[in-house]
Design an enzyme around this catalytic site. Structure first.
Site, PDB file in Angstrom:
ATOM      1  N   ARG A 281      -6.083  -7.127   4.714  1.00  0.00           N
ATOM      2  CA  ARG A 281      -5.293  -7.572   3.574  1.00  0.00           C
ATOM      3  C   ARG A 281      -3.898  -8.045   3.993  1.00  0.00           C
ATOM      4  O   ARG A 281      -3.473  -9.145   3.661  1.00  0.00           O
ATOM      5  CB  ARG A 281      -5.152  -6.428   2.551  1.00  0.00           C
ATOM      6  CG  ARG A 281      -6.444  -5.939   1.918  1.00  0.00           C
ATOM      7  CD  ARG A 281      -7.159  -7.000   1.134  1.00  0.00           C
ATOM      8  NE  ARG A 281      -6.316  -7.555   0.070  1.00  0.00           N
ATOM      9  CZ  ARG A 281      -6.447  -8.797  -0.406  1.00  0.00           C
ATOM     10  NH1 ARG A 281      -7.352  -9.622   0.130  1.00  0.00           N
ATOM     11  NH2 ARG A 281      -5.679  -9.233  -1.385  1.00  0.00           N
ATOM     12  N   ILE A 282      -3.179  -7.204   4.738  1.00  0.00           N
ATOM     13  CA  ILE A 282      -1.823  -7.566   5.140  1.00  0.00           C
ATOM     14  C   ILE A 282      -1.845  -8.656   6.200  1.00  0.00           C
ATOM     15  O   ILE A 282      -1.053  -9.598   6.159  1.00  0.00           O
ATOM     16  CB  ILE A 282      -1.058  -6.319   5.649  1.00  0.00           C
ATOM     17  CG1 ILE A 282      -0.980  -5.259   4.548  1.00  0.00           C
ATOM     18  CG2 ILE A 282       0.340  -6.703   6.128  1.00  0.00           C
ATOM     19  CD1 ILE A 282      -0.282  -5.706   3.283  1.00  0.00           C
TER      20      ILE A 282
ATOM     21  N   THR B 254       2.815  -2.506  10.890  1.00  0.00           N
ATOM     22  CA  THR B 254       2.886  -2.628   9.428  1.00  0.00           C
ATOM     23  C   THR B 254       2.405  -1.338   8.768  1.00  0.00           C
ATOM     24  O   THR B 254       1.565  -1.344   7.865  1.00  0.00           O
ATOM     25  CB  THR B 254       2.062  -3.829   8.926  1.00  0.00           C
ATOM     26  OG1 THR B 254       0.677  -3.606   9.260  1.00  0.00           O
ATOM     27  CG2 THR B 254       2.532  -5.114   9.556  1.00  0.00           C
TER      28      THR B 254
ATOM     29  N   CYS C 134       4.865  -0.040   2.255  1.00  0.00           N
ATOM     30  CA  CYS C 134       5.226  -0.883   1.113  1.00  0.00           C
ATOM     31  C   CYS C 134       6.094  -0.100   0.128  1.00  0.00           C
ATOM     32  O   CYS C 134       7.057  -0.645  -0.428  1.00  0.00           O
ATOM     33  CB  CYS C 134       3.974  -1.414   0.429  1.00  0.00           C
ATOM     34  SG  CYS C 134       2.810  -0.130  -0.115  1.00  0.00           S
TER      35      CYS C 134
ATOM     36  N   THR D  98      -6.459   0.896  -2.435  1.00  0.00           N
ATOM     37  CA  THR D  98      -6.465   0.168  -1.173  1.00  0.00           C
ATOM     38  C   THR D  98      -7.810   0.327  -0.474  1.00  0.00           C
ATOM     39  O   THR D  98      -8.661   1.126  -0.901  1.00  0.00           O
ATOM     40  CB  THR D  98      -5.345   0.664  -0.230  1.00  0.00           C
ATOM     41  OG1 THR D  98      -5.638   2.007   0.168  1.00  0.00           O
ATOM     42  CG2 THR D  98      -3.988   0.620  -0.919  1.00  0.00           C
ATOM     43  N   ASN D  99      -7.983  -0.398   0.620  1.00  0.00           N
ATOM     44  CA  ASN D  99      -9.239  -0.356   1.358  1.00  0.00           C
ATOM     45  C   ASN D  99      -9.537   1.012   1.959  1.00  0.00           C
ATOM     46  O   ASN D  99     -10.668   1.284   2.352  1.00  0.00           O
ATOM     47  CB  ASN D  99      -9.231  -1.398   2.477  1.00  0.00           C
ATOM     48  CG  ASN D  99      -9.760  -2.740   2.021  1.00  0.00           C
ATOM     49  OD1 ASN D  99     -10.561  -2.819   1.098  1.00  0.00           O
ATOM     50  ND2 ASN D  99      -9.293  -3.803   2.643  1.00  0.00           N
TER      51      ASN D  99
ATOM     52  N   ARG E 298      -9.675  11.112  -1.966  1.00  0.00           N
ATOM     53  CA  ARG E 298      -9.836   9.670  -1.729  1.00  0.00           C
ATOM     54  C   ARG E 298     -11.296   9.256  -1.601  1.00  0.00           C
ATOM     55  O   ARG E 298     -11.614   8.069  -1.588  1.00  0.00           O
ATOM     56  CB  ARG E 298      -9.069   9.240  -0.481  1.00  0.00           C
ATOM     57  CG  ARG E 298      -7.560   9.301  -0.663  1.00  0.00           C
ATOM     58  CD  ARG E 298      -6.851   8.458   0.364  1.00  0.00           C
ATOM     59  NE  ARG E 298      -5.413   8.648   0.308  1.00  0.00           N
ATOM     60  CZ  ARG E 298      -4.531   7.873   0.905  1.00  0.00           C
ATOM     61  NH1 ARG E 298      -4.950   6.845   1.616  1.00  0.00           N
ATOM     62  NH2 ARG E 298      -3.245   8.109   0.807  1.00  0.00           N
TER      63      ARG E 298
ATOM     64  N   GLY F 162       4.152   9.094   2.071  1.00  0.00           N
ATOM     65  CA  GLY F 162       5.139   9.422   3.100  1.00  0.00           C
ATOM     66  C   GLY F 162       6.462   8.711   2.875  1.00  0.00           C
ATOM     67  O   GLY F 162       7.380   8.835   3.684  1.00  0.00           O
TER      68      GLY F 162
ATOM     69  N   ARG G  21      -3.035   6.983  -7.197  1.00  0.00           N
ATOM     70  CA  ARG G  21      -3.731   5.711  -7.062  1.00  0.00           C
ATOM     71  C   ARG G  21      -4.472   5.412  -8.365  1.00  0.00           C
ATOM     72  O   ARG G  21      -5.123   6.296  -8.934  1.00  0.00           O
ATOM     73  CB  ARG G  21      -4.726   5.759  -5.895  1.00  0.00           C
ATOM     74  CG  ARG G  21      -4.092   5.984  -4.519  1.00  0.00           C
ATOM     75  CD  ARG G  21      -3.394   4.738  -4.030  1.00  0.00           C
ATOM     76  NE  ARG G  21      -2.769   4.947  -2.738  1.00  0.00           N
ATOM     77  CZ  ARG G  21      -3.351   4.670  -1.558  1.00  0.00           C
ATOM     78  NH1 ARG G  21      -4.587   4.195  -1.526  1.00  0.00           N
ATOM     79  NH2 ARG G  21      -2.702   4.869  -0.431  1.00  0.00           N
TER      80      ARG G  21
END
Length: 481
Positions: free
Chosen positions: A138-139, A258, A289, A319-320, A334, A348, A370
């Protein structure tokens, strides 16, 4: 003529002006490496309607719409100057000229305001710096789009290669397709072709070598003509200095992660602590992010009001890392379906604040939920301030920060009463202050901060890479300190 006819005639006139802006903006970008902005939003490669909408958006932050009839004279004035590589904000030129009061002509005022980018003061164009993407998720794909977009002048950053694990059947074709079409961020702006024989994706004329490897220590980048490259690790597989050092192979001189870095890896939030990067730093992180979303407004509030303590609650898109349907997962909760549940998890970001803002002694706690949306999150930042204030004062201050401070590329501001998460898909800011949701009671302030956790974060990564590479050109007029 009716009122409606007057409005339509006015629209047609503004369309004509915006249309005449496009070749001027393009020529400045290609020939002089000048990026024309309007309140921190680039006008390069924008359509007529996009230029008009960007002008209209100014009312959300400045309180009144900015017209192309006001900014066009400043754009024309720029064409008469001997400009060097720079970013020039014609919205800020118009705003500061309006408040100047010295009776200068537009041409005189513009020449004075951008003097640092002209004549003997202008910086020289720098040679392109090679960039390698390790990982293409994605990023990685959004960073690729940004790198290709910013290669228009032929200088700056140049995406040379992506490194991925080889998939089954037509791997390069499928990866090119994912770059070409995105369910959230839409179509790639340009053309993409595939050279399967030579293992290359060609995007807007940029040849991108696809390198297959699952071990960074096996790659010699010089074999592909890559030299002194900045490698951006988008996998998050290695987060400490020892692991990330595996990327320092022939042809690669610096590594940017990242994801939050561990141990002594510097966590950099552009606009806040990017000036702490040393020339000999080889490994650094762009944090998360959420860290990028909360640290700039936290710094702004601490600078003006002081902060005694704070808590951040993030309502984060899935997210993935999560499962589409219930299945085994190494982390608590998750494993449950991301598309069907709100999932309490950890963040974090609060602990990462200490790395980005070491002078802030206030304890900051954090947690996260989430939720079933694919992109755009919101951080609810609750602060205990050192002094009492009012909601109006805080909003006026943050509006000014978003317009004219060194944090204006990080902090955006919106006063629309009906804004929702999807409105911020594609935002290039680290976070957007929602004025309508802001709450202040004495020394307690609660800020609601939207952020595109994919694209906005990717823009922050690019800013750090530009700074590291030395191609982060100065902005004029200079923001207020």
């Amino acid at each position: 003529m009716t009122v409606n006819d007057d409005s339509f005639t006015n629209w047609m006139h503004r369309e004509e002006i915006a249309e005449s802006m496009i070749p001027i903006i393009g020529k400045l970008h290609r020939e002089q490496d000048v990026n024309v902005l309007l309140h921190s939003r680039s006008l390069v490669n924008k359509s007529v309607v996009s230029i008009l909408k960007t002008h209209r958006f100014a009312r959300q932050i400045a309180g009144e719409e900015l017209s192309v009839t006001e900014t066009m004279p400043f754009l024309r004035a720029l064409t008469t100057l001997d400009l060097g590589p720079s970013q020039i904000d014609i919205g800020m030129l118009a705003a500061t000229y309006r408040a100047d009061g010295r009776g200068l002509s537009v041409e005189e005022f513009t020449a004075e305001a951008v003097a640092g980018a002209t004549g003997e003061n202008k910086i020289e164009r720098r040679a392109s710096r090679d960039v390698v993407l390790y990982g293409f998720g994605r990023i990685g794909r959004l960073i690729a789009r940004l790198l290709i977009e910013k290669a228009g002048s032929g200088n700056g950053l140049r995406l040379r290669a992506i490194v991925v694990r080889k998939g089954k059947g037509q791997d390069i074709v499928k990866r090119a397709s994912l770059l070409r079409r995105d369910s959230i961020h839409g179509q790639f702006q340009g053309t993409i072709t595939v050279d399967e024989a030579n293992g290359k994706i060609i995007a807007n004329g940029n040849e991108i070598q696809v390198i297959y490897s699952d071990d960074p220590t096996t790659v010699d980048y010089t074999a592909y003509g890559i030299d002194d490259a900045i490698l951006i690790d988008n996998t998050g597989r290695w987060r400490d200095r020892e692991g990330l050092s595996k990327h320092l192979r022939p042809g690669v001189s610096k590594v940017v992660l990242t994801a939050p870095g561990k141990s002594d890896v510097p966590n950099i939030v552009h606009g806040v602590n990017h000036d702490t990067i040393k020339p000999d730093d080889q490994i650094l992180s762009c944090a998360s992010c959420t860290t990028n979303a909360i640290v700039p407004p936290l710094k702004a509030m601490a600078d003006e009001y002081g902060v005694l303590r704070g808590h951040v609650e993030t309502v984060h898109s899935y997210t993935n890392d999560q499962n589409l349907l219930d299945n085994y997962h190494g982390s608590d909760r998750r494993g449950r379906s991301a598309a069907l549940n709100m999932v309490i998890t950890e963040t974090g970001a609060a602990s990462a604040v200490a790395k980005a803002l070491p002078d802030l002694k206030a304890p900051i706690t954090g947690s996260s939920i989430r939720v079933p949306v694919p992109d755009v999150s919101i951080a609810i930042l609750s602060l205990r301030l050192e002094r009492e204030t009012t909601r109006e004062e805080v909003l006026d201050y943050l509006r000014n920060v978003s317009l004219a401070s060194p944090l204006k590329r990080q902090i955006d501001f919106i006063s629309a009463p009906d804004a929702v998460s999807s409105d911020f898909i594609g935002s290039r800011h680290a976070s957007i202050v929602d004025a309508g949701a802001t709450k202040v009671d004495g020394d307690n302030a609660i800020l609601y901060l939207w952020y595109d956790n994919e694209f906005g974060y990717s823009c922050q990564v690019i800013r750090v890479v530009q700074h590291v590479s030395g191609v982060e050109y100065p902005t004029f007029p200079a923001p207020a300190v």
